[in-house]
Motif scaffolding. Structure first.
Motif, short mmCIF file in Angstrom:
data_model
loop_
_atom_site.label_atom_id
_atom_site.label_comp_id
_atom_site.label_asym_id
_atom_site.label_seq_id
_atom_site.Cartn_x
_atom_site.Cartn_y
_atom_site.Cartn_z
N ILE A 1 0.96 -1.03 0.17
CA ILE A 1 -0.26 -0.39 0.04
C ILE A 1 0.88 1.07 0.40
N ARG A 2 1.91 1.33 0.68
CA ARG A 2 2.51 1.94 0.73
C ARG A 2 3.11 2.84 -0.51
N TRP A 3 3.85 2.21 -0.62
CA TRP A 3 4.54 2.25 -2.25
C TRP A 3 2.92 2.87 -3.46
N TYR A 4 2.04 2.76 -3.32
CA TYR A 4 1.13 3.30 -4.40
C TYR A 4 0.77 4.43 -3.82
N LEU A 5 0.77 5.17 -2.47
CA LEU A 5 0.57 6.17 -1.40
C LEU A 5 1.50 6.87 -2.18
N THR A 6 2.48 6.39 -2.10
CA THR A 6 4.30 7.22 -3.06
C THR A 6 3.81 7.61 -4.01
N SER A 7 3.14 6.90 -5.06
CA SER A 7 3.61 7.14 -6.26
C SER A 7 2.13 7.70 -6.54
N MET A 8 1.36 7.53 -5.60
CA MET A 8 0.21 9.04 -5.78
C MET A 8 0.77 10.42 -5.17
N ILE A 9 1.12 10.61 -4.45
CA ILE A 9 2.07 11.46 -3.33
C ILE A 9 3.19 11.89 -5.15
N ILE A 10 3.41 11.25 -5.62
CA ILE A 10 4.37 12.13 -6.50
C ILE A 10 3.87 12.50 -7.73
N GLY A 11 2.74 11.33 -8.39
CA GLY A 11 1.89 12.37 -8.92
C GLY A 11 0.99 14.04 -9.30
N LEU A 12 0.89 13.81 -7.29
CA LEU A 12 0.24 14.86 -6.70
C LEU A 12 1.44 16.34 -7.00
N ILE A 13 2.45 16.00 -6.36
CA ILE A 13 3.34 16.58 -6.74
C ILE A 13 3.53 16.86 -8.37
N ILE A 14 3.50 16.31 -8.83
CA ILE A 14 3.89 16.94 -10.44
C ILE A 14 2.25 17.55 -10.48
N LEU A 15 2.02 16.85 -10.37
CA LEU A 15 -0.05 17.83 -10.97
C LEU A 15 0.58 19.14 -10.64
N ILE A 16 0.73 19.63 -9.22
CA ILE A 16 0.51 20.79 -9.27
C ILE A 16 1.66 22.09 -9.15
N LEU A 17 2.91 21.19 -9.82
CA LEU A 17 3.84 22.04 -10.65
C LEU A 17 3.16 22.03 -11.74
N PHE A 18 2.68 21.10 -12.95
CA PHE A 18 2.38 21.51 -13.51
C PHE A 18 1.14 22.86 -13.71
N MET A 19 0.36 22.42 -12.31
CA MET A 19 -0.92 23.66 -12.60
C MET A 19 -0.05 25.57 -12.84
N MET A 20 0.40 25.00 -11.09
CA MET A 20 1.40 26.20 -11.70
C MET A 20 1.96 26.89 -12.54
#
Lengths: 100, 620, 175
Positions: free
Chosen positions: B599-618
């Motif tokens: 599970i934690r691996w999946y969470l990590t990938s989700m967070i990374i995706g979130l970071i990328i998304l925020i950067l992208f939107m910024m």
């Protein structure tokens, strides 16, 4: 007067702490706790936003978040009890039957 | 009224369909009747058509079945056309073919695959008729390929023995080489003429190719390449001796009377193109001359009776090529007709001998058969007399003699070609009578256990009569000068042009006749007076193997090719494609590592995706 | 007011950090309750008393109680695997780096648009209630249904189903 950015910043810090806890701990109880921290941080962000625009909508949203958190905790704890029954432990590393 | 000439090939094809689909369920009698009947019906129809042709030799019948290919400016239709040349071939194919079918009703009785045999034979007759009746060269090529296929199927008829399969493959592959040359020639013809219609090409050859003589030479040589492959001439003659692995009727029909003469037909049909190129004509004549000599010498050293006849066929077709090369078109066709008669006769009679001696094909194990099998012996003798071209009493004399005469007398002939042809005639007579004396005379080494019945002997008798009588329709210039045959063909094939100053023909005829008789006498000395014994020595082995052409080709072509394919045995081109597939598999496996169920691996990938998304939107 | 806010935010952050790093589950839960109280204080100082009180009553009072009861009931306060690998620094590096990156990104996005922080007015519960039952009536009802679903789900998942054991295993099986 507290600057709005600082309020959001605090919420962000709390959120990040919850996130770190979520990623690090293997024990399901701690993971649920971390989720609670994150949700709390999010709810606070709502309230801060509502206070900035001096509208009660923020607090209404906070109520909904609270409701969702409560529902989620109820179910999560039920699942925790089930897991304890089945695996005799609450280590999430045991939950890997979705592997490959 | 438009004649339905498409019936001629259609009837054998119909026979093939019935036998191929329902052959398992029919009795042997019915199978034989369908097989023989379809060819016989075609023959009767050919006779009926022939009556019209005999009164009007310049008749031209045509029938277009349908449009075959229509791409842009290419329009080829399935057209059958008959003129006098085709008519001659049709008579031979259906007539001799019919007799051979009749013969094989008894010959193949005890073999397995009775219906399969007749099905293939009918298919072959159908394709051969398509070939000779073709209105354009594409339909001719269709028939060409078809007979090649049937030859493969029939040579490998006894497929359980791998040696037969090898022989069949060899035949197909060697003729394939010729077919490729023919195909390129057809492409060039399309480019020059825009069409492959035979009549059009014949009429326009002079205008279209007359200016570009080198193109005429190239096209002729390519067509010659195809003819050489199919007719087993130099350098592609290696498949015919091995093709004797098939049953005797197959050897008679395909490898004596009809398929191997397809090359002769092709050159005769496209004579307009050949005539434009003296170089190509010379090449045809030289190939014919060399082949006839090489094959005749090889025939002298064989011990298998069918291989003697095979080399003999190669040699006789060499005569036909020689005639074509010097411009004696109708002489070549005349020899084809007579050769079809006597060679089919010889093969069928040899088949009767082989069957009687329980599949013994080694001549040196036979002997003393002339008393025990009188009819077969008599017909075999008549056939051999024709082959050896004994004067006056055999048809072969008139046909072969005219070729030998034209080899010198024609405008393109010369003394060298004449001498080769004459020496060839001597050797022919020698090996023919060697074959007779060893097989039929002397002590009986193997006993007869089966006497051929009427179904096998009657066709032999008919063919013997045809061989003898057939010669008389074309008598040479100094004897009554009867020109029934070439007159019949005069509308389709031009007359041969002779030299201006000619020695008397009689002298040449006498020389040839004397040589034939001397051949018989020599054969008598060696093989009848003394008991024939087969000796081997390196020289004899060389000639036995047909001048070692097989070994030469193996060294030149087969070995390097096998070496190349061994290098490539892990198949480089396959690897390129496999490489792509392998890489994709690897990528897939790599991605599968991320699916570890934690599970934690999946969470990590989700967070990374979130970071990328925020950067992208910024940043947008 | 400012000082109050800053103090309570520091308390909240420190308490959360402590909560996630404890080995004993009950200790962590207690720290979490402290953190929640800190957040509640923060909410009061920015003029949202209703939210603050609600947080104390519902969040810290009910939800955390659930947690504590579960932990005590199942005896989960100390579990063996945690002690072995959790307390090392190695396991914390990567999440901390990730968290730092996320925090940095969020800071960047917040601070790029400075907002006016002028008035501050306390919003009374009466205003919140009025809004809830006028504009947000439907979501409130749905939230109620959600709670109903959660109750039913929790009941169902927590049922003890009768297990049929082989008769030889009856006595040795302990549930």
């Amino acid at each position: 007067m507290i600057p709005f950015e600082m309020q959001i910043l605090v919420a962000a810090i709390l959120f990040t702490i919850g996130l770190i806890g979520l990623l690090t701990r293997r024990n399901l109880i701690f993971m649920l706790m971390s989720v609670e921290i994150m949700m709390n941080a999010g709810a606070f962000a709502f309230v801060a936003a509502g206070a900035r625009w001096i509208q009660p909508d923020g607090q209404v949203m906070f109520l909904f978040v609270l409701t969702v958190a409560a529902a989620e905790v109820a179910i999560a704890l039920a699942l925790l009890i089930l897991m304890h029954k089945l695996f005799k432990s609450v280590d999430t590393n045991q939950l890997n039957s979705l592997k490959n | 009224m438009i004649q339905p000439i498409w019936l001629l090939p259609a009837l054998p094809f119909l026979g093939f369909m019935i036998l191929a689909l329902a052959g398992k369920f029919l009795s042997k009698k019915i199978i034989a009747s369908i097989g023989i009947g379809s060819v016989a019906l075609s023959f009767l129809y050919a006779i009926f058509l022939g009556k019209a042709f005999l009164s009007h030799p310049d008749l031209h019948l045509q029938f277009t079945l349908w449009d075959w290919i229509q791409i842009g400016t290419f329009n080829f239709s399935l057209t059958f056309s008959i003129d006098s040349l085709t008519m001659v071939f049709i008579w031979v194919i259906t007539g001799v073919g019919g007799l051979i079918h009749w013969y094989s009703a008894e010959y193949m009785e005890k073999e397995e695959g009775y219906s399969r045999f007749f099905a293939y034979m009918n298919l072959f007759v159908g394709f051969m008729l398509t070939l000779v009746m073709a209105g354009n060269l594409l339909v001719l090529y269709l028939g060409w390929e078809g007979v090649g296929l049937c030859s493969y199927l029939l040579i490998g008829f006894f497929y359980r023995d791998p040696a037969n399969n090898y022989a069949a493959r060899k035949a197909f592959i060697v003729t394939r080489i010729g077919d490729t040359a023919l195909l390129i020639g057809l492409f060039l013809l399309i480019r020059e003429f825009g069409t492959l219609d035979i009549a059009t090409i014949a009429n326009q050859a002079n205008q279209v190719l007359g200016i570009n003589l080198s193109m005429a030479t190239i096209v002729s040589l390519l067509l010659l390449g195809g003819a050489v492959g199919k007719s087993a001439q130099l350098p592609l003659q290696v498949w015919l001796p091995d093709a004797m692995a098939g049953p005797s009727p197959v050897s008679a029909l395909i490898h004596a009377a009809t398929m191997v003469t397809a090359g002769v037909y092709l050159i005769a049909r496209t004579h307009a193109i050949f005539a434009l190129s003296p170089f190509a004509m010379q090449t045809v004549a030289i190939i014919g001359a060399l082949t006839l000599l090489i094959a005749a010498i090889s025939a002298l050293f064989q011990y298998d009776i069918k291989r003697v006849l095979a080399y003999s066929t190669i040699s006789q077709i060499g005569y036909m090529f020689l005639a074509l090369g010097v411009g004696a078109w109708s002489a070549a066709i005349f020899h084809f007709v007579i050769h079809a008669f006597f060679k089919a006769l010889l093969f069928l009679a040899a088949g009767a001998v082989i069957m009687a001696l329980h599949h013994e094909q080694n001549m040196f194990k036979m002997g003393g058969l002339y008393k025990k099998m009188p009819v077969v012996f008599a017909t075999f003798l008549i056939g051999s007399l024709s082959l050896a071209a004994l004067p006056f009493i055999s048809g072969g004399f008139f046909s072969k003699d005219s070729i030998i005469w034209y080899a010198y007398a024609s405008e393109n002939g010369n003394l060298l070609l004449w001498s080769i042809a004459t020496i060839g005639a001597f050797i022919t007579s020698l090996y023919t009578f060697r074959m007779i004396f060893i097989t039929f005379f002397g002590n009986e080494k193997t006993h007869i256990h089966y006497t051929p019945g009427k179904t096998m002997t009657v066709p032999l008798i008919i063919l013997a009569v045809l061989t003898t009588a057939g010669g008389y329709i074309e008598l040479p210039h100094n004897l009554a000068h009867l020109q029934l045959f070439s007159g019949f063909l005069s509308s389709t094939l031009p007359q041969v042009t002779l030299k201006n100053v000619l020695p008397p023909e009689g002298v040449f005829q006498l020389i040839v006749a004397l040589l034939s008789l001397m051949g018989i006498w020599l054969a008598y000395q060696f093989y009848l007076k003394t008991e024939p014994v087969y000796k081997t020595s390196p020289t004899r082995q060389f000639f036995l193997n047909g001048w070692n052409f097989d070994k030469l080709y193996e060294k030149l072509f087969v070995r390097p090719f096998v070496w190349l394919s061994n290098i490539n045995s892990s198949d480089a081109i396959d690897e390129v494609f496999d490489f792509v597939g392998l890489q994709i598999k690897r990528i897939g496996n790599a991605i599968a590592i991320t699916l570890n169920g934690q599970i934690r691996w999946y969470l990590t990938s989700m967070i990374i995706g979130l970071i990328i998304l925020i950067l992208f939107m910024m940043w947008t | 007011m400012n000082v109050l806010f800053i103090v309570s935010s520091v308390v909240a952050v420190i308490a959360s950090a402590m909560a996630i790093t404890r080995r004993n589950a009950v200790h962590a839960l207690l720290f979490l309750i402290v953190s929640l109280m800190g957040v509640s204080m923060m909410m009061y100082t920015i003029g949202a008393p209703y939210a603050a009180v609600l947080e104390i009553i519902v969040y810290a009072g009910a939800i955390m109680m659930l947690f504590v009861f579960t932990v005590m009931m199942l005896n989960l306060s100390v579990s063996p695997e945690d002690e072995k690998r959790q307390t090392g620094f190695k396991t914390w590096i990567f999440p901390m780096v990730l968290g730092a990156i996320l925090l940095g990104v969020m800071f960047l996005s917040f601070l790029s648009n400075p907002s006016w922080s002028g008035l501050q007015q306390t919003i009374s519960p009466k205003q919140v209630g009025t809004l809830m039952f006028s504009r947000y009536l439907l979501p409130v009802q749905i939230a109620g249904v959600l709670l109903l679903a959660a109750i039913v789900g929790a009941y169902y998942l927590g049922r003890t189903r009768k297990r049929n054991l082989h008769r030889y295993l009856q006595n040795t099986e302990e549930e």
